[in-house]
Write an enzyme that holds these catalytic residues in place. Structure first.
Site, PDB file in Angstrom:
ATOM      1  N   ASP A   1      84.579  88.495   4.974  1.00  0.00           N
ATOM      2  CA  ASP A   1      85.073  88.826   6.317  1.00  0.00           C
ATOM      3  C   ASP A   1      85.082  90.349   6.412  1.00  0.00           C
ATOM      4  O   ASP A   1      85.293  91.035   5.405  1.00  0.00           O
ATOM      5  CB  ASP A   1      86.486  88.284   6.519  1.00  0.00           C
ATOM      6  CG  ASP A   1      86.855  88.174   7.988  1.00  0.00           C
ATOM      7  OD1 ASP A   1      86.902  87.038   8.493  1.00  0.00           O
ATOM      8  OD2 ASP A   1      87.079  89.218   8.628  1.00  0.00           O
TER       9      ASP A   1
ATOM     10  N   ARG B   1      90.237  69.520  13.026  1.00  0.00           N
ATOM     11  CA  ARG B   1      91.348  69.824  13.941  1.00  0.00           C
ATOM     12  C   ARG B   1      92.399  70.634  13.214  1.00  0.00           C
ATOM     13  O   ARG B   1      92.692  70.359  12.038  1.00  0.00           O
ATOM     14  CB  ARG B   1      92.016  68.526  14.415  1.00  0.00           C
ATOM     15  CG  ARG B   1      91.193  67.698  15.344  1.00  0.00           C
ATOM     16  CD  ARG B   1      91.739  66.294  15.405  1.00  0.00           C
ATOM     17  NE  ARG B   1      91.688  65.663  14.086  1.00  0.00           N
ATOM     18  CZ  ARG B   1      92.172  64.454  13.797  1.00  0.00           C
ATOM     19  NH1 ARG B   1      92.771  63.760  14.725  1.00  0.00           N
ATOM     20  NH2 ARG B   1      92.074  63.940  12.590  1.00  0.00           N
TER      21      ARG B   1
ATOM     22  N   LYS C   1      78.171  69.137  19.279  1.00  0.00           N
ATOM     23  CA  LYS C   1      79.481  69.798  19.199  1.00  0.00           C
ATOM     24  C   LYS C   1      80.086  70.002  20.593  1.00  0.00           C
ATOM     25  O   LYS C   1      81.220  69.616  20.872  1.00  0.00           O
ATOM     26  CB  LYS C   1      79.321  71.134  18.467  1.00  0.00           C
ATOM     27  CG  LYS C   1      80.542  72.012  18.477  1.00  0.00           C
ATOM     28  CD  LYS C   1      81.649  71.490  17.587  1.00  0.00           C
ATOM     29  CE  LYS C   1      82.893  72.304  17.792  1.00  0.00           C
ATOM     30  NZ  LYS C   1      83.918  72.116  16.832  1.00  0.00           N
TER      31      LYS C   1
ATOM     32  N   CYS D   1      89.841  75.860  20.892  1.00  0.00           N
ATOM     33  CA  CYS D   1      88.539  75.205  21.103  1.00  0.00           C
ATOM     34  C   CYS D   1      88.338  74.649  22.504  1.00  0.00           C
ATOM     35  O   CYS D   1      87.443  75.097  23.218  1.00  0.00           O
ATOM     36  CB  CYS D   1      88.354  74.093  20.086  1.00  0.00           C
ATOM     37  SG  CYS D   1      88.066  74.726  18.445  1.00  0.00           S
TER      38      CYS D   1
ATOM     39  N   LYS E   1      99.866  72.666  19.379  1.00  0.00           N
ATOM     40  CA  LYS E   1      99.991  71.300  18.869  1.00  0.00           C
ATOM     41  C   LYS E   1     100.832  71.370  17.596  1.00  0.00           C
ATOM     42  O   LYS E   1     101.054  72.467  17.068  1.00  0.00           O
ATOM     43  CB  LYS E   1      98.609  70.692  18.592  1.00  0.00           C
ATOM     44  CG  LYS E   1      97.829  71.435  17.520  1.00  0.00           C
ATOM     45  CD  LYS E   1      96.465  70.844  17.266  1.00  0.00           C
ATOM     46  CE  LYS E   1      96.587  69.565  16.479  1.00  0.00           C
ATOM     47  NZ  LYS E   1      95.284  69.064  16.011  1.00  0.00           N
TER      48      LYS E   1
ATOM     49  N   ARG F   1      97.129  80.112  20.431  1.00  0.00           N
ATOM     50  CA  ARG F   1      96.042  80.414  21.367  1.00  0.00           C
ATOM     51  C   ARG F   1      95.970  79.355  22.471  1.00  0.00           C
ATOM     52  O   ARG F   1      95.951  78.170  22.199  1.00  0.00           O
ATOM     53  CB  ARG F   1      94.706  80.503  20.616  1.00  0.00           C
ATOM     54  CG  ARG F   1      94.607  81.794  19.805  1.00  0.00           C
ATOM     55  CD  ARG F   1      93.362  81.848  18.977  1.00  0.00           C
ATOM     56  NE  ARG F   1      93.415  80.911  17.868  1.00  0.00           N
ATOM     57  CZ  ARG F   1      92.405  80.710  17.021  1.00  0.00           C
ATOM     58  NH1 ARG F   1      91.278  81.363  17.172  1.00  0.00           N
ATOM     59  NH2 ARG F   1      92.533  79.850  16.024  1.00  0.00           N
TER      60      ARG F   1
HETATM   61  C1  UDX Z   1      89.655  70.261  18.611  1.00  0.00           C
HETATM   62  C2  UDX Z   1      88.751  69.093  18.228  1.00  0.00           C
HETATM   63  O1  UDX Z   1      89.548  67.889  18.114  1.00  0.00           O
HETATM   64  C3  UDX Z   1      88.003  69.365  16.945  1.00  0.00           C
HETATM   65  O2  UDX Z   1      87.113  68.302  16.632  1.00  0.00           O
HETATM   66  C4  UDX Z   1      87.229  70.677  17.101  1.00  0.00           C
HETATM   67  O3  UDX Z   1      86.575  71.019  15.918  1.00  0.00           O
HETATM   68  C5  UDX Z   1      88.162  71.824  17.513  1.00  0.00           C
HETATM   69  O4  UDX Z   1      88.887  71.445  18.694  1.00  0.00           O
HETATM   70  P1  UDX Z   1      92.054  71.189  17.835  1.00  0.00           P
HETATM   71  O5  UDX Z   1      91.924  72.108  19.003  1.00  0.00           O
HETATM   72  O6  UDX Z   1      92.439  71.753  16.525  1.00  0.00           O
HETATM   73  O7  UDX Z   1      90.662  70.401  17.603  1.00  0.00           O
HETATM   74  O8  UDX Z   1      93.159  70.080  18.166  1.00  0.00           O
HETATM   75  P2  UDX Z   1      93.187  68.660  18.904  1.00  0.00           P
HETATM   76  O9  UDX Z   1      93.976  67.742  18.062  1.00  0.00           O
HETATM   77  O10 UDX Z   1      91.858  68.205  19.308  1.00  0.00           O
HETATM   78  O11 UDX Z   1      94.072  68.993  20.206  1.00  0.00           O
HETATM   79  C6  UDX Z   1      93.631  69.886  21.211  1.00  0.00           C
HETATM   80  C7  UDX Z   1      94.617  69.922  22.356  1.00  0.00           C
HETATM   81  O12 UDX Z   1      94.616  68.695  23.074  1.00  0.00           O
HETATM   82  C8  UDX Z   1      96.077  70.145  21.933  1.00  0.00           C
HETATM   83  O13 UDX Z   1      96.692  71.052  22.820  1.00  0.00           O
HETATM   84  C9  UDX Z   1      96.710  68.780  22.034  1.00  0.00           C
HETATM   85  O14 UDX Z   1      98.080  68.826  22.295  1.00  0.00           O
HETATM   86  C10 UDX Z   1      95.938  68.199  23.229  1.00  0.00           C
HETATM   87  N1  UDX Z   1      95.885  66.726  23.239  1.00  0.00           N
HETATM   88  C11 UDX Z   1      95.209  66.056  22.269  1.00  0.00           C
HETATM   89  C12 UDX Z   1      96.503  66.026  24.275  1.00  0.00           C
HETATM   90  O15 UDX Z   1      97.119  66.621  25.186  1.00  0.00           O
HETATM   91  N2  UDX Z   1      96.415  64.667  24.289  1.00  0.00           N
HETATM   92  C13 UDX Z   1      95.744  63.964  23.331  1.00  0.00           C
HETATM   93  O16 UDX Z   1      95.704  62.726  23.429  1.00  0.00           O
HETATM   94  C14 UDX Z   1      95.126  64.683  22.283  1.00  0.00           C
END
Ligand code: UDX
Length: 432
Positions: free
Chosen positions: A30, A154, A204, A260, A320, A327
């Protein structure tokens, strides 16, 4: 295998530590010298369950190294992963400056065959650009291959996701690349899908956009549920039992956040626009997500009438559970909106307080949920941490000035709380 990972953010660190744990020799690089010197001492800049232990263990057994020299990383490894950030530009497009710089450095430092694996979330055709860039800057005519290997992990469950992926997607062009990559992933014993490079790149974006669509869809259903007196959790359960729909990603709440979904959706809309396609569905998904935050704010306003001068406790800051990542956290957006309205905010989060202190002004940080609730006119659940599911409601009620809970993540049983004398407002639980 000797592997280098350029970019020590979420994806880079988790992949690096997990590949080392599988028995590979891994160098994580990095250009942030402070981050690298911390990592060398086992100080990990992010909270991710199990990551620190994995890094410390693999540092000790010398399978994992950190460097701020790309040259060292490129020289030492046959397989080089690119996992640098691709932040959003003002117009929503992904900024690929980091990827180009890394591609150039790889070209200038390689001294034999290299397999370059693109892992960052990027627009379709980025691998083609990486290939061109390397071909332009390469010093001798060394052979190389470029592979697209999108990452689906995730936050909060990243190590488990790495070790037990639903699928591993490999977009590649040569037999040699296929052999190296399938050997590398063989210990995970997971389904491997080999595609052409552009398909892998699209998988993706398409996957993240589809998951975001599921969330916005159920959030829209929640709006209807509130109007007609249905419970969105029951509706989601009934939908999810249909195998064609599936039960995951149907939890209504205060909207999706994180590093993401918001960024990738924006980028995908822009990519489509450039290709001459108006991706209307995704624009609606984005708008529903925005509206969801306003909808929850309105619920609070409707319950409190005047926000100015009221004390509001917010439990959960991270976007989450099981992460300290803030972020695009809907919780932070909600807090800022409430502050704008004149509320006094008290907050508690199990892991994200330190990071929140850098971005949230004029809030009181409390050591636990009960201290946050003390004297509050309303308590909001903004992130569904497990410890909030197990609160002592009798104690909580005594602390609150008014027993009003806005459950932004639908973690409680409305009847149970109402029987205890709380006013309960969920998202789509049929009670306004
Ligand atoms: C996501 C993708 O799931 C992952 O495959 C990718 O590589 C990166 O982006 P991440 O952002 O870490 O992962 O978390 P994720 O569990 O997907 O949740 C994303 C957001 O959606 C969170 O704010 C979560 O609270 C929200 N969410 C998720 C909901 O509001 N309802 C759901 O049913 C699921």
């Amino acid at each position: 295998m000797n592997i280098s990972i350029i970019g020590s953010g979420y994806v880079g660190l988790v992949s690096g530590a997990c590949f080392a744990e599988l028995g590979n020799q891994v160098i994580c690089a990095d250009n942030d010298a402070k981050k690298i010197s911390d990592l060398k001492q086992g100080i990990v800049p992010i909270y991710e369950p199990g990551l620190e232990e994995l890094i410390v263990d693999n540092l000790k057994n010398k399978r994992l190294k950190f460097t701020s020299s790309i040259k060292e990383a490129v020289r030492a490894s046959e397989v080089i992963f690119i996992a640098v950030g691709t932040p959003a530009l003002e117009n929503g497009e992904a900024d690929l400056t980091g990827i180009e710089n890394v591609a150039r450095s790889i070209a200038q430092n390689m001294d034999g065959y290299r397999l370059i694996v693109e892992k960052s979330t990027v627009p379709v055709e980025t691998c083609a650009w990486i290939k061109k860039t390397i071909a332009i800057y390469i010093k001798k005519k060394h052979k190389f291959d470029v592979v697209s290997n999108p990452e689906f992990l995730r936050e909060g469950s990243a190590i488990n996701d790495f070790n037990h992926p639903d699928r591993i997607v490999l977009g590649l062009e040569t037999l040699k690349a296929k052999q190296i990559m399938t050997n590398l992933y063989q210990p995970l014993n997971a389904p491997i899908l080999i595609t052409n490079i552009k398909s892998a790149e699209l998988i993706k974006h398409a996957s993240n956009a589809f998951l975001a669509t599921k969330i916005s869809f159920i959030n829209a259903i929640a709006r209807i549920c509130d109007k007609v007196g249905a419970d969105v959790k029951e509706v989601a359960q009934g939908m999810g039992l249909d195998n064609r729909i599936g039960r995951h990603f149907l939890q209504a709440g205060i909207g999706y956040g994180g590093s993401c979904f918001p960024k990738d959706l924006e980028a995908f809309i822009t990519i489509a626009e450039k290709l001459g396609y108006d991706f209307g569905i995704l624009k609606a998904v984005r708008n529903t997500n925005q509206e969801q935050k306003i909808f929850v704010l309105q619920k609070i306003k409707d319950a409190l009438w005047i926000i100015r001068g009221k004390t509001i406790a917010v439990l959960g800051l991270a976007f989450k559970p099981d992460t300290d990542d803030l972020r695009n956290s809907p919780s932070i957006d909600l807090i800022n909106a409430l502050i704008q309205e004149g509320a006094k905010i008290k907050v508690y989060d199990p892991k994200a307080m330190e990071k929140a202190a850098k971005i949230l002004k004029h809030v009181v940080f409390c050591k636990d949920a009960y201290l946050a609730a003390e004297g509050a006119d309303c308590l909001i659940i903004a992130t569904e941490w497990n410890e909030f599911k197990e609160l002592d409601f009798i104690k909580l009620k005594k602390k609150l000035k008014r027993a009003l809970i806005v459950d932004g993540r639908n973690i409680y049983d409305p009847k149970l709380l109402m029987d205890l004398g709380f006013t309960y407002l969920g998202v789509g639980r049929g009670n306004g």
